[in-house]
Design an enzyme around this catalytic site. Structure first.
Site, PDB file in Angstrom:
ATOM      1  N   HIS A 117      62.617  99.950  46.252  1.00  0.00           N
ATOM      2  CA  HIS A 117      61.422  99.787  47.099  1.00  0.00           C
ATOM      3  C   HIS A 117      60.674 101.125  47.122  1.00  0.00           C
ATOM      4  CE1 HIS A 117      59.249  99.326  50.965  1.00  0.00           C
ATOM      5  NE2 HIS A 117      59.463  98.030  50.861  1.00  0.00           N
ATOM      6  N   ASP A 160      69.952 102.396  50.617  1.00  0.00           N
ATOM      7  CA  ASP A 160      68.880 101.742  51.359  1.00  0.00           C
ATOM      8  C   ASP A 160      69.428 100.361  51.736  1.00  0.00           C
ATOM      9  OD1 ASP A 160      66.793 100.159  52.099  1.00  0.00           O
ATOM     10  OD2 ASP A 160      65.501 100.679  50.405  1.00  0.00           O
ATOM     11  N   GLN A 175      68.025  95.377  53.268  1.00  0.00           N
ATOM     12  CA  GLN A 175      68.282  93.949  53.039  1.00  0.00           C
ATOM     13  C   GLN A 175      69.757  93.615  53.179  1.00  0.00           C
ATOM     14  OE1 GLN A 175      65.863  91.903  52.886  1.00  0.00           O
ATOM     15  NE2 GLN A 175      64.188  93.329  52.503  1.00  0.00           N
ATOM     16  N   CYS A 224      56.247  95.937  47.289  1.00  0.00           N
ATOM     17  CA  CYS A 224      56.481  97.399  47.364  1.00  0.00           C
ATOM     18  C   CYS A 224      57.502  97.840  46.321  1.00  0.00           C
ATOM     19  CB  CYS A 224      56.931  97.835  48.753  1.00  0.00           C
ATOM     20  SG  CYS A 224      55.699  97.516  50.002  1.00  0.00           S
TER      21      CYS A 224
HETATM   22  N1  PMP Z   1      63.819  99.178  51.515  1.00  0.00           N
HETATM   23  C1  PMP Z   1      63.885  97.861  51.301  1.00  0.00           C
HETATM   24  C2  PMP Z   1      64.866  97.327  50.293  1.00  0.00           C
HETATM   25  C3  PMP Z   1      63.033  97.000  52.005  1.00  0.00           C
HETATM   26  O1  PMP Z   1      63.107  95.679  51.792  1.00  0.00           O
HETATM   27  C4  PMP Z   1      62.119  97.545  52.926  1.00  0.00           C
HETATM   28  C5  PMP Z   1      61.148  96.662  53.683  1.00  0.00           C
HETATM   29  N2  PMP Z   1      60.478  95.740  52.867  1.00  0.00           N
HETATM   30  C6  PMP Z   1      62.115  98.922  53.138  1.00  0.00           C
HETATM   31  C7  PMP Z   1      62.980  99.700  52.414  1.00  0.00           C
HETATM   32  C8  PMP Z   1      61.206  99.576  54.116  1.00  0.00           C
HETATM   33  O2  PMP Z   1      61.494  99.156  55.412  1.00  0.00           O
HETATM   34  P1  PMP Z   1      60.492  99.458  56.614  1.00  0.00           P
HETATM   35  O3  PMP Z   1      59.134  99.058  56.144  1.00  0.00           O
HETATM   36  O4  PMP Z   1      61.003  98.618  57.732  1.00  0.00           O
HETATM   37  O5  PMP Z   1      60.603 100.924  56.907  1.00  0.00           O
END
Ligand code: PMP
Length: 405
Positions: free
Chosen positions: A123, A200, A203, A363
């Site tokens: 991401h 990270d 998920q 993203c």
């Molecule tokens: N990493 C992953 C794998 C995500 O799915 C997301 C959210 N789509 C994020 C990071 C970022 O999370 P947040 O926008 O809640 O900070």
């Protein structure tokens, strides 16, 4: 499908209804989860009858709020198998957690010529903070490729490790493909060259039993809103000795021990990293969310969502104009493309059928480049999803196919 009936708790989630009371087939839980009534109630009480600041007040309401805030930290620590609640830092979300690590640990531990190893499926929030750090420090970024079935290729990861690799930062579960990382194997590989592993867990936290000791990673980041809690709160977990050695990030109230104009000394972690009045109500509602999820048994949730993803993949495979991405055992997240139909058009037609999917790059633009598509359609399940959601999605896809001929 075994277990599905017991796990489908749609009635606990007011957000799953349309204004006219019809079901809303919400298949965008990977973006953000709907909230159970218990979380909404916890937030309401924390903002209403229980509301006060934390850590400062001498009156009893504030003392109680402080206890509730710190009890939430302990609950998070237990939920993720942390050694101590001092390893749990409350942040705004996973994005902030990763930026915090980059700008504190990274700035002090990474220098010119050092290497940071990411993967193709990350991401943006696990790419851009490291690029910013690399620009600032003169470090290099390496990218671990994927296997043919779209998992992080640990064989390639091993080959990319060097004595200069200081950090490996990987998604525990991909938000686009649902691929689950063998996190323990990644930790062992990273540690074999003396690098740290950041996971990270955005998920993974809503889908898997977490145990920091078993994972043996060094940093773990996740967002409350994907774990059925509110927006505006997330967690950075790091080993106590790493947090102890990390310089502060934002300066202000609450993160200090003593301030004079000559010199300021800092509080120990986790307070050192929680400058200012924290997100009190959100933290308390996150506690309620964890209680809710834990009572349902994360292992059963994982099996439930894997089974739904498998069913959807099998159904989509029968439609010969659909390309599927990701592994067969995806953790409840299914990305696909329909021949001749842009994902946004599909998403718009599905919306007319009360079905919500995500269409876009999620993203993860480098991953889209790798897959050779500008965007995918993504259906992602939550603990409240069931086969009625899959059936509604398939009806919408069939209608889309008729419209586009
Ligand atoms: N990493 C992953 C794998 C995500 O799915 C997301 C959210 N789509 C994020 C990071 C970022 O999370 P947040 O926008 O809640 O900070």
């Amino acid at each position: 499908m075994s277990g599905t009936a017991t796990l489908t708790r749609k009635a606990d989630f007011p957000g799953l209804l349309m204004p006219d009371g019809a079901p809303w087939h919400y298949l965008d839980t990977a973006a953000t989860a709907q909230k159970p009534q218990a979380v909404i109630d916890a937030m309401t009480h924390a903002l209403g009858r229980d509301y006060a600041t934390v850590h400062r007040g001498v009156y009893s309401r504030s003392a109680q709020m402080t206890l509730a805030y710190e009890a939430a930290r302990k609950r998070v620590a237990d939920f993720i198998g942390a050694k101590s609640e001092n390893e749990v830092v409350f942040v705004r979300g996973a994005t902030e957690a990763i930026n915090l690590v980059a700008q504190t640990w990274g700035v002090t531990q990474i220098g010119p010529g050092d290497r940071i190893l990411l993967s193709t499926l990350e991401h943006h929030s696990n790419i851009v903070p490291w690029q910013m750090l690399a620009e600032r420090t003169g470090a290099q970024i390496d990218i671990c490729p994927l296997t043919e079935d779209h998992r992080i290729d640990l064989g390639a990861l091993e080959a990319l490790l060097t004595p200069r690799t200081r950090l490996v930062a990987l998604a525990h579960v991909s938000n686009v493909l649902g691929s689950v990382l063998d996190a323990r194997a990644a930790a062992d590989l990273a540690h074999s060259v003396g690098a740290k592993l950041l996971l990270d867990g955005c998920q993974a936290a809503p889908r898997m039993t977490l145990d920091m000791a078993a994972l043996d990673c060094d940093f773990y980041a996740f967002s409350g809103h994907k774990l059925y809690g509110p927006t505006g709160v997330g967690v950075l977990w790091a080993r106590e000795e790493i947090l102890d050695a990390m310089p502060p990030w934002q300066g202000g109230g609450s993160m200090i021990e003593r301030v004079t104009f000559e010199k300021t000394t800092y509080a120990p972690p986790p307070q050192r990293f929680e400058a200012g009045t924290p997100m009190i109500t959100e933290v308390i509602a996150l506690h309620a969310a964890i209680d809710y999820v834990d009572a349902l048994d994360p292992e059963a949730l994982f099996a439930h969502e894997v089974a739904l993803a498998k069913t959807l993949r099998d159904e989509l495979r029968n439609l010969n104009s659909v390309t599927l991405f990701g592994p067969e055992d995806s953790a409840g997240i299914v990305s696909f493309a329909m021949q001749g139909v842009h994902p946004h058009d599909l998403g718009t037609i599905l919306d007319e059928e009360n079905v919500a999917i995500r269409a876009g790059h999620h993203c993860a633009q480098p991953l889209m480049d790798h897959l050779g598509v500008p965007a995918t359609a993504r259906a992602s399940f939550g603990l409240y999803s069931d086969e009625s959601d899959i059936a509604a999605l398939l009806r919408g896809i069939e209608r889309t196919q008729r419209i586009f001929g």
